[in-house]
Design a protein around this motif. Structure first.
Motif, PDB file in Angstrom:
ATOM      1  N   LEU A   3      -5.153   6.673  -1.279  1.00  0.00           N
ATOM      2  CA  LEU A   3      -4.223   5.566  -1.118  1.00  0.00           C
ATOM      3  C   LEU A   3      -4.464   4.507  -2.184  1.00  0.00           C
ATOM      4  N   ARG A   4      -3.407   3.777  -2.498  1.00  0.00           N
ATOM      5  CA  ARG A   4      -3.513   2.641  -3.411  1.00  0.00           C
ATOM      6  C   ARG A   4      -3.003   1.388  -2.708  1.00  0.00           C
ATOM      7  N   SER A   5      -3.718   0.273  -2.868  1.00  0.00           N
ATOM      8  CA  SER A   5      -3.310  -1.017  -2.311  1.00  0.00           C
ATOM      9  C   SER A   5      -3.332  -2.065  -3.404  1.00  0.00           C
ATOM     10  N   GLU A   6      -2.461  -3.068  -3.263  1.00  0.00           N
ATOM     11  CA  GLU A   6      -2.433  -4.173  -4.216  1.00  0.00           C
ATOM     12  C   GLU A   6      -2.239  -5.488  -3.482  1.00  0.00           C
ATOM     13  N   ILE A   7      -2.932  -6.515  -3.965  1.00  0.00           N
ATOM     14  CA  ILE A   7      -2.658  -7.891  -3.577  1.00  0.00           C
ATOM     15  C   ILE A   7      -1.947  -8.548  -4.751  1.00  0.00           C
ATOM     16  N   SER A  33       0.846  -1.190   0.000  1.00  0.00           N
ATOM     17  CA  SER A  33       0.000   0.000   0.000  1.00  0.00           C
ATOM     18  C   SER A  33       0.880   1.237   0.000  1.00  0.00           C
ATOM     19  N   GLU A  34       0.367   2.303  -0.616  1.00  0.00           N
ATOM     20  CA  GLU A  34       1.094   3.562  -0.648  1.00  0.00           C
ATOM     21  C   GLU A  34       0.114   4.728  -0.671  1.00  0.00           C
ATOM     22  N   ILE A  35       0.577   5.865  -0.143  1.00  0.00           N
ATOM     23  CA  ILE A  35      -0.200   7.096  -0.250  1.00  0.00           C
ATOM     24  C   ILE A  35       0.089   7.727  -1.604  1.00  0.00           C
ATOM     25  N   VAL A  36      -0.934   7.923  -2.391  1.00  0.00           N
ATOM     26  CA  VAL A  36      -0.783   8.578  -3.685  1.00  0.00           C
ATOM     27  C   VAL A  36      -0.720  10.089  -3.504  1.00  0.00           C
ATOM     28  N   ARG A  37      -1.599  10.604  -2.656  1.00  0.00           N
ATOM     29  CA  ARG A  37      -1.575  12.035  -2.339  1.00  0.00           C
ATOM     30  C   ARG A  37      -2.290  12.254  -1.014  1.00  0.00           C
ATOM     31  N   GLN A  38      -1.732  13.117  -0.185  1.00  0.00           N
ATOM     32  CA  GLN A  38      -2.392  13.494   1.062  1.00  0.00           C
ATOM     33  C   GLN A  38      -2.400  15.008   1.163  1.00  0.00           C
ATOM     34  N   SER A  47      -0.177 -11.968  -6.306  1.00  0.00           N
ATOM     35  CA  SER A  47      -0.119 -13.418  -6.218  1.00  0.00           C
ATOM     36  C   SER A  47       0.751 -13.961  -7.335  1.00  0.00           C
ATOM     37  N   ASP A  48       1.728 -14.787  -6.985  1.00  0.00           N
ATOM     38  CA  ASP A  48       2.657 -15.365  -7.967  1.00  0.00           C
ATOM     39  C   ASP A  48       3.322 -14.280  -8.816  1.00  0.00           C
ATOM     40  N   GLY A  49       3.647 -13.164  -8.180  1.00  0.00           N
ATOM     41  CA  GLY A  49       4.350 -12.091  -8.860  1.00  0.00           C
ATOM     42  C   GLY A  49       3.484 -11.196  -9.722  1.00  0.00           C
ATOM     43  N   LYS A  50       2.171 -11.437  -9.740  1.00  0.00           N
ATOM     44  CA  LYS A  50       1.278 -10.638 -10.574  1.00  0.00           C
ATOM     45  C   LYS A  50       0.169 -10.034  -9.711  1.00  0.00           C
ATOM     46  N   VAL A  51      -0.303  -8.865 -10.106  1.00  0.00           N
ATOM     47  CA  VAL A  51      -1.361  -8.195  -9.364  1.00  0.00           C
ATOM     48  C   VAL A  51      -2.660  -8.996  -9.496  1.00  0.00           C
ATOM     49  N   ALA A  52      -3.246  -9.363  -8.352  1.00  0.00           N
ATOM     50  CA  ALA A  52      -4.517 -10.088  -8.321  1.00  0.00           C
ATOM     51  C   ALA A  52      -5.672  -9.177  -7.926  1.00  0.00           C
ATOM     52  N   LEU A  53      -5.385  -8.115  -7.193  1.00  0.00           N
ATOM     53  CA  LEU A  53      -6.397  -7.121  -6.818  1.00  0.00           C
ATOM     54  C   LEU A  53      -5.710  -5.775  -6.703  1.00  0.00           C
ATOM     55  N   THR A  54      -6.350  -4.758  -7.229  1.00  0.00           N
ATOM     56  CA  THR A  54      -5.853  -3.398  -7.075  1.00  0.00           C
ATOM     57  C   THR A  54      -6.990  -2.546  -6.540  1.00  0.00           C
ATOM     58  N   ALA A  55      -6.676  -1.662  -5.599  1.00  0.00           N
ATOM     59  CA  ALA A  55      -7.718  -0.865  -4.954  1.00  0.00           C
ATOM     60  C   ALA A  55      -7.230   0.562  -4.734  1.00  0.00           C
TER      61      ALA A  55
END
Length: 259
Positions: free
Chosen positions: A85-89, A73-78, A91-99
């Motif tokens: 904020l942006r978060s990613e899951i 997770s990272e802050i894109v802008r505050q 799996s196996d080196g590839k993005v499975a969920l982006t939020a």
């Protein structure tokens, strides 16, 4: 298994996570969408603790999420009032969920327009009738009580509306519970499919209408409704009301229809 047990392994640091209780939240070969969105959100708020109230989320279900993955997770802008904020899951080196998560401070209202009441009246959840056991995906049977509202929609109408609550108290904050609950019901386009086939949620964008959502006895009225279905896709509206009929969440989702 309680929701707090599901997210207990999630810490504040980026990196690998294993979920010992993921099997009770699976939908086929992936975690149920609300559970995977909650995992990403939990990581964001545990990594960044000094945030304004939560307001909105945009979630992309890219690939299956199992019991082992990486979180970041990272802050894109505050800014002064709003944090994004942006978060990613992964799996196996590839993005499975982006939020993408939106947090914002409250201000004096310069526009007031309450959400419409739910129609027809769903009645009270404590007077509702349980849905017949045995149907639906495993995560729903394992974790939820599901009841019919007082007025039921026609079987060929692409609207599904049910009273839902967790079988066990969640042990999490109310906002996290709504993120978990908001994607509970199947897409309503399932009611108008012309032949059998799987359905898969592609994304989910939603606004939280009250930064401190409350209900009674754990009950929420959930709705999925297709605005348009054609060419293998459905555009679905997702809503949640509390037990007193006040809308708490408003969302939209793209769904792939196979078969």
């Amino acid at each position: 298994m309680s929701v707090s047990d599901l997210i207990e392994p999630i810490g504040a640091a980026d990196g690998a996570v294993t979920l010992p209780t993921a099997d009770t939240w699976m939908q086929g070969r992936t975690l149920y969408g609300g559970a995977s969105a909650l995992i990403a959100y939990t990581h964001a708020i545990r990594k960044f603790t000094d945030l304004p109230p939560f307001r909105a989320g945009q979630v992309g279900f890219v690939a299956p999420v199992g019991d082992e993955f990486e979180l970041r997770s990272e802050i894109v802008r505050q800014g002064r009032n709003v944090a994004q904020l942006r978060s990613e899951i992964v799996s196996d080196g590839k993005v499975a969920l982006t939020a993408f998560w939106l947090f914002g401070t409250s201000r004096d209202a310069n526009a007031v327009h309450p959400a419409a009441s739910v129609e027809p009246s769903p009645g009270k959840p404590e007077d509702s009738t349980a849905v017949e056991p045995g149907g639906g995906p495993a995560f729903l049977r394992n974790n939820y009580d599901v009841n019919y509202p007082h007025e039921r929609t026609a079987k060929d109408e692409p609207i599904i509306r049910r009273w839902v609550r967790l079988k066990e108290p969640s042990g999490i904050d109310p906002v996290s519970e709504l993120i978990l609950m908001g994607d509970t019901l199947p897409p309503s386009a399932a009611r108008i499919m012309q032949r059998p086939g799987p359905i898969s949620s592609i994304n989910w964008s939603f606004n939280l209408l009250d930064p401190a959502p409350v209900t009674r006895d754990g009950w929420w009225l959930a709705e999925t409704a297709s605005d348009h279905a054609d060419q293998g896709y459905s555009s679905e509206r997702l809503k949640l009301w509390n037990a007193d009929g006040k809308q708490m969440l408003s969302g939209i989702q793209a769904v792939a229809i196979f078969g």
